[in-house]
Design an enzyme around this catalytic site. Structure first.
Site, short mmCIF file in Angstrom:
data_model
loop_
_atom_site.label_atom_id
_atom_site.label_comp_id
_atom_site.label_asym_id
_atom_site.label_seq_id
_atom_site.Cartn_x
_atom_site.Cartn_y
_atom_site.Cartn_z
N HIS A 121 36.09 38.52 43.50
CA HIS A 121 35.67 39.86 43.94
C HIS A 121 34.43 40.27 43.17
O HIS A 121 33.99 39.57 42.25
CB HIS A 121 36.81 40.86 43.80
CG HIS A 121 37.22 41.19 42.40
ND1 HIS A 121 37.65 40.24 41.50
CD2 HIS A 121 37.28 42.38 41.74
CE1 HIS A 121 37.97 40.83 40.36
NE2 HIS A 121 37.74 42.13 40.48
N HIS A 124 33.62 42.79 41.12
CA HIS A 124 33.53 43.48 39.84
C HIS A 124 32.77 42.55 38.89
O HIS A 124 32.98 41.33 38.91
CB HIS A 124 34.92 43.81 39.28
CG HIS A 124 35.54 45.03 39.93
ND1 HIS A 124 36.89 45.23 40.02
CD2 HIS A 124 34.95 46.11 40.54
CE1 HIS A 124 37.12 46.39 40.65
NE2 HIS A 124 35.96 46.92 40.97
N ASP A 133 32.78 41.63 35.89
CA ASP A 133 33.39 40.66 34.96
C ASP A 133 33.82 39.38 35.65
O ASP A 133 34.32 38.45 35.00
CB ASP A 133 34.58 41.30 34.21
CG ASP A 133 35.61 41.94 35.12
OD1 ASP A 133 35.21 42.53 36.14
OD2 ASP A 133 36.82 41.87 34.81
N HIS A 134 33.58 39.29 36.97
CA HIS A 134 33.95 38.07 37.70
C HIS A 134 32.75 37.34 38.31
O HIS A 134 32.89 36.24 38.82
CB HIS A 134 34.99 38.39 38.78
CG HIS A 134 36.26 38.90 38.19
ND1 HIS A 134 37.37 38.12 38.03
CD2 HIS A 134 36.56 40.11 37.66
CE1 HIS A 134 38.32 38.83 37.43
NE2 HIS A 134 37.84 40.05 37.20
N HIS A 181 43.78 45.03 44.93
CA HIS A 181 42.92 45.53 43.85
C HIS A 181 42.12 46.72 44.36
O HIS A 181 42.22 47.07 45.54
CB HIS A 181 42.01 44.37 43.40
CG HIS A 181 41.33 44.60 42.09
ND1 HIS A 181 41.94 45.21 41.02
CD2 HIS A 181 40.07 44.29 41.66
CE1 HIS A 181 41.09 45.26 40.01
NE2 HIS A 181 39.94 44.72 40.38
N ASP A 191 42.17 39.77 39.59
CA ASP A 191 42.63 41.14 39.40
C ASP A 191 43.54 41.57 40.55
O ASP A 191 43.16 41.51 41.71
CB ASP A 191 41.43 42.08 39.33
CG ASP A 191 40.53 41.76 38.15
OD1 ASP A 191 40.74 40.71 37.52
OD2 ASP A 191 39.64 42.56 37.87
N HIS A 209 43.16 37.93 31.37
CA HIS A 209 42.45 39.14 31.80
C HIS A 209 42.93 40.37 31.01
O HIS A 209 43.19 41.43 31.56
CB HIS A 209 42.62 39.35 33.31
CG HIS A 209 41.63 40.32 33.90
ND1 HIS A 209 41.86 41.67 33.98
CD2 HIS A 209 40.40 40.15 34.42
CE1 HIS A 209 40.83 42.28 34.55
NE2 HIS A 209 39.92 41.37 34.82
ZN ZN Z 1 38.36 41.91 36.21
ZN ZN Z 2 38.36 43.85 39.23
#
Ligand code: ZN
Ligand code: ZN
Length: 302
Positions: A58, A60, A62-63, A138, A207, A265
């Site tokens: 996805h 976000h 951090d990915h 999510h 997530d 995570h």
């Molecule tokens: Zn994340």
């Molecule tokens: Zn996320």
């Protein structure tokens, strides 16, 4: 499978944002690509050119924020072969704008495969492995991935080859399931062929909040990575942010009948990971709270 990063939104010096390198049957698959992933690949001495498939769960940061840097490095290192990127649709536009505005032409092609974030789909089948994406729950559209080996043909028992002096042509037929005729007597296929190892399955749930809707996709996995951003004391926060607790992950692992659970995570607020393991063990015993650099393997089973 190598954990390159097991942190969440806020990188810390202990934990990088999410990324994993999965190696299966000579293939290297990158799952998510948080900031700093290429440095982690260097640290653990992986060869960049062997990665041909990148899966982004996805959008976000951090990915996926490490993806632009990794692709630019691929180019600097002379990559010419196409890279396959599986991700939610908007990433294609983000990548195009990024490289266009920076006048950074890549020397290789990107084959962008748009993920269906509403239902399970087979996104890769190369005859040896299958990768499926499936929806998780999510704040924004997000997919999990399952990677499974395809059923292999069994090999002939060495003792049978020696005993019956079987020709190469006959071996091909026997591997397809044929019986063997020896001096007028039928030797059953099962007597001369070894049963192949069971296909291994790894499931990755990036997530997600606690949701039993994901169980059918991850059922009977040998190994399941399920996020556990929080401990149960913060279950309210987990719900409002569409994340899970260690206990949530353990419940899903138990209901999905997986063999082993990996937790990751973690929120940057947590330093001690033992509490994550302890919490999950109340429900599911075969669990590990992963750290960056950890390696996990799935043994062959017959
Ligand atoms: Zn994340
Ligand atoms: Zn996320």
């Amino acid at each position: 499978m190598n954990i390159l990063g097991c942190g969440s939104a806020l990188p810390t010096i202990r934990r990088n944002p999410t990324s994993q390198l999965v190696y299966v049957q000579e293939r290297q698959l990158l799952l998510d690509c948080g900031e700093g992933t290429q440095l982690q690949l260097r640290k653990y001495k992986f060869k960049f050119h062997k990665i041909n498939h990148i899966f982004i769960s996805h959008l976000h940061g951090d990915h996926y924020l490490g993806l632009m840097g990794l692709l630019a490095s691929f180019s600097l290192l002379g990559r010419k072969s196409t890279i396959n990127i599986y991700a939610p649709k908007p990433l294609n536009e983000i990548l195009k704008i990024h490289f266009k505005k920076g006048y950074n032409d890549l020397d290789f092609k990107i084959n962008f495969i748009e993920l269906n974030t509403k239902k399970e789909e087979l996104i890769l089948d190369d005859g040896v492995i299958e990768v499926r994406s499936f929806p998780v729950v999510h704040r924004i559209d997000c997919c999990g991935f399952s990677i499974k080996e395809k059923i292999k043909q069994g090999n002939l028992k060495k003792s049978a080859i020696d005993k019956y002096n079987i020709s190469i042509e006959q071996i091909v037929n026997i591997k397809k399931g044929a019986n063997f005729l020896y001096k007028g007597k039928v030797i059953p296929n099962s007597e001369i062929i070894k049963s192949p190892p069971k296909p291994r399955k790894y499931s990755y749930c990036a997530d997600t909040k606690y949701s039993e809707s994901i169980i059918p996709y991850i059922e009977n996995s040998d190994l399941l990575y399920h996020e556990s951003t929080f401990l149960e004391k913060m279950s309210d926060r987990a719900k409002t942010t569409y994340h899970s607790t260690a206990l949530d992950a353990a419940r899903i692992a138990s209901k999905s009948k997986v063999k082993k659970l990996l937790l990751g995570h973690y929120s940057a607020r947590y330093k001690n990971l033992i509490e994550f393991e302890a919490e999950a063990k109340q429900i599911f015993s075969n669990v590990v709270a992963v750290k960056d650099g950890d390696i996990f393997t799935i043994d062959l089973r017959y």
